[in-house]
Design a protein around this motif. Sequence first.
Motif, PDB file in Angstrom:
ATOM      1  N   LEU A 135      -0.850  -2.022  -6.591  1.00  9.07           N
ATOM      2  CA  LEU A 135      -0.782  -0.683  -7.168  1.00  9.07           C
ATOM      3  C   LEU A 135      -1.953  -0.473  -8.110  1.00  9.07           C
ATOM      4  O   LEU A 135      -2.232  -1.316  -8.965  1.00  9.07           O
ATOM      5  N   TYR A 189       5.283   1.808 -10.282  1.00 11.57           N
ATOM      6  CA  TYR A 189       6.077   0.645  -9.884  1.00 11.57           C
ATOM      7  C   TYR A 189       6.621   0.868  -8.477  1.00 11.57           C
ATOM      8  O   TYR A 189       6.824   1.997  -8.051  1.00 11.57           O
ATOM      9  N   ARG A 211       5.876  -4.610  -9.778  1.00  8.52           N
ATOM     10  CA  ARG A 211       4.487  -4.378  -9.381  1.00  8.52           C
ATOM     11  C   ARG A 211       4.041  -5.443  -8.388  1.00  8.52           C
ATOM     12  O   ARG A 211       2.930  -5.416  -7.891  1.00  8.52           O
ATOM     13  N   THR A 240      -0.820   6.904  -9.449  1.00  3.14           N
ATOM     14  CA  THR A 240      -0.710   5.589  -8.807  1.00  3.14           C
ATOM     15  C   THR A 240      -1.048   5.671  -7.321  1.00  3.14           C
ATOM     16  O   THR A 240      -0.587   6.575  -6.633  1.00  3.14           O
TER      17      THR A 240
END
Length: 176
Positions: free
Chosen positions: A18, A23, A37, A123
């Motif tokens: 990531l 998450y 993660r 992300t």
Amino acid sequence: DEAPGSYSQTGRPLDVALEGPGYLGMIDTNGNVQYTRAGSFTLNNIGEIVGPGGLRVADDGGAPITVPVGTKDIKIADNGAVSADGNGIGQIMMREFADQQSLTPIGNGLYTTKATALPVEKTFMRQGMIEGSNVNGVAEMTNMIQLMRNYQSVQRMLQGESDRTRSAIERLSGRN
């Protein structure tokens, strides 16, 4: 510490790293979603994508993602969309949180929270890579040695003070 770790290229199609504060969602044995993660995934005996410890990877709706038998090519896009031989089979759950301190560690790199997840904006997923630890082992070992020395110094000071006090009491009581 919310700083990202170093990234390593693995070339394995089920490894994901990531990039950003998000998450990954994992399904525990009770069907609850936990967060991590750690993106080193494999397939279990029924074709579900699983992480370390055998927890199943959650899709965006909280269900497991199953790769069809005989799949030759697995692709994972930046947004977590998973395709098997060119056919979409799910999207890996990614979540961001306004306050990452609301995540409670439960061990093995997993977290739980009652906080509401935010839409993923910052992300991105990187296939064929894993994120390493964000801990600098040498720096942490040096800090630990320094703390141990400080502790020993305070311990010697307290022992010296205790000896001085005992000596003063003995002199005052006439026990010399």
